[in-house]
Design an enzyme around this catalytic site. Structure first.
Site, PDB file in Angstrom:
ATOM      1  N   PHE A   6     -14.051 -30.180 -38.872  1.00  0.00           N
ATOM      2  CA  PHE A   6     -13.840 -28.748 -38.713  1.00  0.00           C
ATOM      3  C   PHE A   6     -12.811 -28.239 -39.705  1.00  0.00           C
ATOM      4  CE2 PHE A   6     -15.350 -29.913 -34.469  1.00  0.00           C
ATOM      5  CZ  PHE A   6     -16.233 -28.882 -34.170  1.00  0.00           C
ATOM      6  N   ASP A   7     -13.119 -27.110 -40.338  1.00  0.00           N
ATOM      7  CA  ASP A   7     -12.103 -26.320 -41.009  1.00  0.00           C
ATOM      8  C   ASP A   7     -11.229 -25.723 -39.898  1.00  0.00           C
ATOM      9  OD1 ASP A   7     -10.845 -24.652 -43.065  1.00  0.00           O
ATOM     10  OD2 ASP A   7     -12.008 -23.017 -42.180  1.00  0.00           O
ATOM     11  N   LEU A   8     -10.062 -25.202 -40.239  1.00  0.00           N
ATOM     12  CA  LEU A   8      -9.175 -24.644 -39.211  1.00  0.00           C
ATOM     13  C   LEU A   8      -9.184 -23.117 -39.209  1.00  0.00           C
ATOM     14  CD1 LEU A   8      -7.117 -25.159 -36.960  1.00  0.00           C
ATOM     15  CD2 LEU A   8      -5.331 -25.257 -38.722  1.00  0.00           C
TER      16      LEU A   8
END
Length: 217
Positions: A6-8
């Protein structure tokens, strides 16, 4: 075991308030007034040094100074001026129950990522957190993903998937031969992400498990 990364910012959290207010703070140090925070969303996603250079014509030395001013506010106040998007916890719980390894891959400094995840009580849900380094050795999404590959060398790249909200995520994944899925509720342009090669678009993280089951089928 397959791995989901996941990107944040813009994918798990709405971090726009903290980022744009910290950008305003840094720019004001150089006499630049940007009263409209909504016009500063381009700070969300790419490495800060690149943004200061590309959008304001800063030299590298001046951009590095701007990054330091940004962090001066962000690390004290801005880091927690954010909120989790709906469905984050439910999504990760479902993925873990289905046997996926869960990682974070962000261009935000790794320590900042850990502080934010801990703040929301979800740090222990991640098997690995990978972010940028303060010395600039790891900065771009491609460099972050390469560090993921180093740490998770036991997982083939075609059995990983990056979930992100901007072109920086999709293009970074392309450069390391990892498939990607775009979210529509972040800060990027969905059509651009699809054109760049995102395998699917989701409007809610709770849709992710079903989409992944088709991707890896």
């Amino acid at each position: 075991m397959k791995a989901i990364l996941f990107d944040l910012d813009g994918t798990l959290i709405d971090s726009s308030e903290g980022i744009t207010k910290s950008a305003q703070y840094a720019l004001s140090h150089f006499g630049i007034d940007e009263p409209d925070r909504n016009s500063l969303f381009f700070f969300i996603g790419p490495p800060l040094i690149n943004t200061f250079m590309e959008h304001y014509g800063f030299t590298k030395e001046r951009a590095l100074e701007a990054v330091e001013k940004y962090r001066e506010r962000y690390n004290k106040i801005g880091i927690f001026e954010c909120s989790l998007f709906p469905g984050v916890k439910e999504c990760i719980e479902a993925l873990k129950a289905a046997g996926y390894r869960i990682g974070l891959a962000s261009s935000k400094p790794e320590k900042s990522c850990e502080r934010i995840l801990e703040h929301f009580g979800i740090l222990d849900m991640f098997d690995e957190v990978v972010g940028a380094t303060f010395d600039g050795r790891i900065d771009t999404k491609e460099e972050v993903l390469n560090e993921v590959m180093r740490r998770w060398s036991d997982i083939p790249r075609d059995e990983m998937c990056l979930i992100g909200d901007t072109m920086f995520d999709i293009e970074g994944a392309n450069r390391v031969d990892v498939p990607s899925i775009a979210v529509s509720f972040g800060f990027g342009d969905v059509n651009e992400m699809v054109s760049a090669g995102a395998k699917a678009v989701i409007d809610d993280l709770r849709q992710l498990l079903d989409v992944l089951s088709k991707l890896f089928d």
